[in-house]
Design an enzyme around this catalytic site. Structure first.
Site, PDB file in Angstrom:
ATOM      1  N   LYS A  29      -0.492  88.977  26.428  1.00 60.70           N
ATOM      2  CA  LYS A  29      -1.010  90.349  26.429  1.00 60.70           C
ATOM      3  C   LYS A  29      -0.334  91.162  27.545  1.00 60.70           C
ATOM      4  O   LYS A  29       0.356  90.595  28.411  1.00 60.70           O
ATOM      5  CB  LYS A  29      -2.530  90.290  26.597  1.00 60.70           C
ATOM      6  CG  LYS A  29      -3.235  89.589  25.415  1.00 60.70           C
ATOM      7  CD  LYS A  29      -4.730  89.545  25.634  1.00 60.70           C
ATOM      8  CE  LYS A  29      -5.463  88.979  24.441  1.00 60.70           C
ATOM      9  NZ  LYS A  29      -6.931  88.971  24.622  1.00 60.70           N
ATOM     10  N   TYR A  69      -7.389  93.286  15.310  1.00 63.57           N
ATOM     11  CA  TYR A  69      -8.742  93.022  15.823  1.00 63.57           C
ATOM     12  C   TYR A  69      -9.826  93.601  14.908  1.00 63.57           C
ATOM     13  O   TYR A  69     -10.932  93.901  15.361  1.00 63.57           O
ATOM     14  CB  TYR A  69      -8.881  93.601  17.238  1.00 63.57           C
ATOM     15  CG  TYR A  69      -8.237  92.741  18.314  1.00 63.57           C
ATOM     16  CD1 TYR A  69      -8.612  91.411  18.503  1.00 63.57           C
ATOM     17  CD2 TYR A  69      -7.268  93.264  19.166  1.00 63.57           C
ATOM     18  CE1 TYR A  69      -8.024  90.625  19.495  1.00 63.57           C
ATOM     19  CE2 TYR A  69      -6.675  92.474  20.160  1.00 63.57           C
ATOM     20  CZ  TYR A  69      -7.065  91.163  20.313  1.00 63.57           C
ATOM     21  OH  TYR A  69      -6.497  90.376  21.298  1.00 63.57           O
ATOM     22  N   ARG A 105      -5.731  76.692  21.116  1.00 61.74           N
ATOM     23  CA  ARG A 105      -6.987  77.217  21.672  1.00 61.74           C
ATOM     24  C   ARG A 105      -7.413  76.373  22.880  1.00 61.74           C
ATOM     25  O   ARG A 105      -7.967  76.900  23.845  1.00 61.74           O
ATOM     26  CB  ARG A 105      -8.082  77.211  20.601  1.00 61.74           C
ATOM     27  CG  ARG A 105      -7.790  78.118  19.417  1.00 61.74           C
ATOM     28  CD  ARG A 105      -7.939  79.579  19.724  1.00 61.74           C
ATOM     29  NE  ARG A 105      -9.301  79.952  20.018  1.00 61.74           N
ATOM     30  CZ  ARG A 105      -9.724  81.207  20.164  1.00 61.74           C
ATOM     31  NH1 ARG A 105      -8.864  82.211  20.036  1.00 61.74           N
ATOM     32  NH2 ARG A 105     -10.957  81.470  20.450  1.00 61.74           N
ATOM     33  N   THR A 111     -12.632  82.290  25.873  1.00 59.81           N
ATOM     34  CA  THR A 111     -12.371  83.739  25.873  1.00 59.81           C
ATOM     35  C   THR A 111     -12.628  84.358  27.243  1.00 59.81           C
ATOM     36  O   THR A 111     -11.822  85.146  27.744  1.00 59.81           O
ATOM     37  CB  THR A 111     -13.258  84.418  24.811  1.00 59.81           C
ATOM     38  OG1 THR A 111     -13.000  83.803  23.548  1.00 59.81           O
ATOM     39  CG2 THR A 111     -12.979  85.906  24.721  1.00 59.81           C
ATOM     40  N   ARG A 122      -6.117  80.512  30.586  1.00 55.79           N
ATOM     41  CA  ARG A 122      -7.101  81.471  31.094  1.00 55.79           C
ATOM     42  C   ARG A 122      -7.835  80.928  32.323  1.00 55.79           C
ATOM     43  O   ARG A 122      -8.204  81.678  33.220  1.00 55.79           O
ATOM     44  CB  ARG A 122      -8.084  81.840  29.985  1.00 55.79           C
ATOM     45  CG  ARG A 122      -7.461  82.756  28.930  1.00 55.79           C
ATOM     46  CD  ARG A 122      -8.384  82.916  27.750  1.00 55.79           C
ATOM     47  NE  ARG A 122      -7.901  83.879  26.764  1.00 55.79           N
ATOM     48  CZ  ARG A 122      -8.363  83.945  25.526  1.00 55.79           C
ATOM     49  NH1 ARG A 122      -9.305  83.108  25.117  1.00 55.79           N
ATOM     50  NH2 ARG A 122      -7.893  84.859  24.688  1.00 55.79           N
ATOM     51  N   VAL A 129     -12.824  88.790  31.309  1.00 51.56           N
ATOM     52  CA  VAL A 129     -12.625  88.736  29.851  1.00 51.56           C
ATOM     53  C   VAL A 129     -11.775  89.903  29.337  1.00 51.56           C
ATOM     54  O   VAL A 129     -11.040  89.767  28.356  1.00 51.56           O
ATOM     55  CB  VAL A 129     -13.995  88.659  29.119  1.00 51.56           C
ATOM     56  CG1 VAL A 129     -14.793  89.962  29.256  1.00 51.56           C
ATOM     57  CG2 VAL A 129     -13.825  88.285  27.664  1.00 51.56           C
ATOM     58  N   ASN A 132      -7.546  88.921  29.817  1.00 48.29           N
ATOM     59  CA  ASN A 132      -7.484  87.455  29.719  1.00 48.29           C
ATOM     60  C   ASN A 132      -6.131  86.921  29.243  1.00 48.29           C
ATOM     61  O   ASN A 132      -6.029  85.831  28.681  1.00 48.29           O
ATOM     62  CB  ASN A 132      -8.654  86.907  28.896  1.00 48.29           C
ATOM     63  CG  ASN A 132      -8.653  87.399  27.466  1.00 48.29           C
ATOM     64  OD1 ASN A 132      -7.798  88.189  27.072  1.00 48.29           O
ATOM     65  ND2 ASN A 132      -9.596  86.927  26.683  1.00 48.29           N
ATOM     66  N   HIS A 135      -3.484  85.801  23.726  1.00 42.59           N
ATOM     67  CA  HIS A 135      -4.194  85.670  22.448  1.00 42.59           C
ATOM     68  C   HIS A 135      -3.658  84.459  21.706  1.00 42.59           C
ATOM     69  O   HIS A 135      -2.457  84.191  21.727  1.00 42.59           O
ATOM     70  CB  HIS A 135      -3.978  86.913  21.580  1.00 42.59           C
ATOM     71  CG  HIS A 135      -4.414  86.697  20.163  1.00 42.59           C
ATOM     72  ND1 HIS A 135      -5.731  86.839  19.775  1.00 42.59           N
ATOM     73  CD2 HIS A 135      -3.734  86.295  19.053  1.00 42.59           C
ATOM     74  CE1 HIS A 135      -5.830  86.543  18.484  1.00 42.59           C
ATOM     75  NE2 HIS A 135      -4.629  86.207  18.023  1.00 42.59           N
ATOM     76  N   GLU A 146      -2.265  86.758  10.894  1.00 41.89           N
ATOM     77  CA  GLU A 146      -1.677  87.377  12.089  1.00 41.89           C
ATOM     78  C   GLU A 146      -0.155  87.237  12.089  1.00 41.89           C
ATOM     79  O   GLU A 146       0.563  88.178  12.467  1.00 41.89           O
ATOM     80  CB  GLU A 146      -2.305  86.760  13.343  1.00 41.89           C
ATOM     81  CG  GLU A 146      -3.770  87.184  13.504  1.00 41.89           C
ATOM     82  CD  GLU A 146      -4.518  86.403  14.576  1.00 41.89           C
ATOM     83  OE1 GLU A 146      -3.905  85.548  15.255  1.00 41.89           O
ATOM     84  OE2 GLU A 146      -5.724  86.652  14.735  1.00 41.89           O
TER      85      GLU A 146
HETATM   86  P1  ADP Z   1     -10.441  85.199  21.645  1.00 40.66           P
HETATM   87  O1  ADP Z   1      -9.357  86.116  22.179  1.00 40.66           O
HETATM   88  O2  ADP Z   1     -10.694  84.064  22.618  1.00 40.66           O
HETATM   89  O3  ADP Z   1     -10.167  84.737  20.238  1.00 40.66           O
HETATM   90  P2  ADP Z   1     -12.406  87.123  20.642  1.00 40.66           P
HETATM   91  O4  ADP Z   1     -11.710  87.123  19.318  1.00 40.66           O
HETATM   92  O5  ADP Z   1     -13.891  86.953  20.654  1.00 40.66           O
HETATM   93  O6  ADP Z   1     -11.806  86.012  21.628  1.00 40.66           O
HETATM   94  O7  ADP Z   1     -12.089  88.492  21.405  1.00 40.66           O
HETATM   95  C1  ADP Z   1     -10.831  89.085  21.319  1.00 40.66           C
HETATM   96  C2  ADP Z   1     -10.502  89.702  22.648  1.00 40.66           C
HETATM   97  O8  ADP Z   1     -11.416  90.756  22.911  1.00 40.66           O
HETATM   98  C3  ADP Z   1     -10.650  88.779  23.856  1.00 40.66           C
HETATM   99  O9  ADP Z   1      -9.547  87.910  24.034  1.00 40.66           O
HETATM  100  C4  ADP Z   1     -10.785  89.778  24.971  1.00 40.66           C
HETATM  101  O10 ADP Z   1      -9.495  90.334  25.309  1.00 40.66           O
HETATM  102  C5  ADP Z   1     -11.606  90.868  24.308  1.00 40.66           C
HETATM  103  N1  ADP Z   1     -13.032  90.697  24.607  1.00 40.66           N
HETATM  104  C6  ADP Z   1     -13.886  89.810  24.057  1.00 40.66           C
HETATM  105  N2  ADP Z   1     -15.126  89.950  24.562  1.00 40.66           N
HETATM  106  C7  ADP Z   1     -15.047  90.988  25.451  1.00 40.66           C
HETATM  107  C8  ADP Z   1     -15.973  91.634  26.316  1.00 40.66           C
HETATM  108  N3  ADP Z   1     -17.250  91.241  26.368  1.00 40.66           N
HETATM  109  N4  ADP Z   1     -15.533  92.640  27.089  1.00 40.66           N
HETATM  110  C9  ADP Z   1     -14.250  93.055  27.051  1.00 40.66           C
HETATM  111  N5  ADP Z   1     -13.323  92.479  26.246  1.00 40.66           N
HETATM  112  C10 ADP Z   1     -13.703  91.459  25.467  1.00 40.66           C
END
Ligand code: ADP
Length: 169
Positions: A29, A69, A105, A111, A122, A129, A132, A135, A146
């Site tokens: 990212k 997203y 993962r 996350t 991470r 979060v 982070n 992705h 994707e």
């Molecule tokens: P992952 O990236 O681990 O697959 P998610 O798909 O749940 O997790 O979320 C996508 C992305 O959205 C996260 O990697 C993070 O950048 C952002 N995100 C998730 N939850 C939050 C939150 N509570 N506040 C801000 N950003 C968030």
């Protein structure tokens, strides 16, 4: 006895030949790119034994990110997430290997970096979060979608891997 049955079963039904062909989508990212973590991320996936099949530096459009997203559209942080992902270039990659979606993962970690174990990306490189660093696709189906969203088919390279014999039975 159970071990014997399992051994016979494993020999009769070895892992599908296509299993090592599994692919996943990863993106360093904008914070990861700014913090010069691209090499570290690539190093970890190479060291694990996965094969890089595509990589590019991309300034992602809002449209692409909204589609990427789409599942999170209703979440309160969605707008901030899109802005964060648009705040600079990302390094988009496709990696291939045995069980690569699940293993990625594990390498990436939870996350929320506060929950991510030390030793994960991470867990080692971030604290919040909303920043982070990386992705990784969370299922085979999202990996497929994707990869198709971020790459054209001709950007994925099939190259002879002389290393695979030392990784798989
Ligand atoms: P992952 O990236 O681990 O697959 P998610 O798909 O749940 O997790 O979320 C996508 C992305 O959205 C996260 O990697 C993070 O950048 C952002 N995100 C998730 N939850 C939050 C939150 N509570 N506040 C801000 N950003 C968030």
């Amino acid at each position: 006895m159970i071990c014997l049955v399992l051994t016979i079963f494993a020999n009769l039904f070895p892992a599908a030949p296509g299993a090592a062909q599994e692919r996943t989508f990863l993106a360093v990212k904008p914070d990861g790119v700014q913090r010069r973590l691209v090499g570290e991320v690539v190093r970890r996936f190479e060291r694990k034994g996965f094969k890089l099949v595509a990589l590019k530096l991309v300034q992602a459009s809002e449209e692409l990110l909204r589609e990427h997203y789409a599942e999170l559209r209703g979440r309160p942080f969605f707008g901030r997430l899109i802005e964060y992902m648009r705040s600079g270039p990302v390094v988009a990659m496709v990696w291939q290997g045995l069980d690569v979606v699940r293993a990625s993962r594990m390498l990436i970690g939870a996350t929320d970096p506060a929950d991510a174990s030390p030793g994960t990306i991470r867990g080692d490189f971030c604290v919040e979060v909303g920043k982070n660093v990386i992705h990784g696709s969370d299922s085979l189906e999202s990996a497929r979608q994707e990869i198709a969203l971020w790459f054209r088919a001709d950007e994925l390279l099939c190259w002879e891997d002389s290393f695979g014999h030392w990784l798989h039975e």
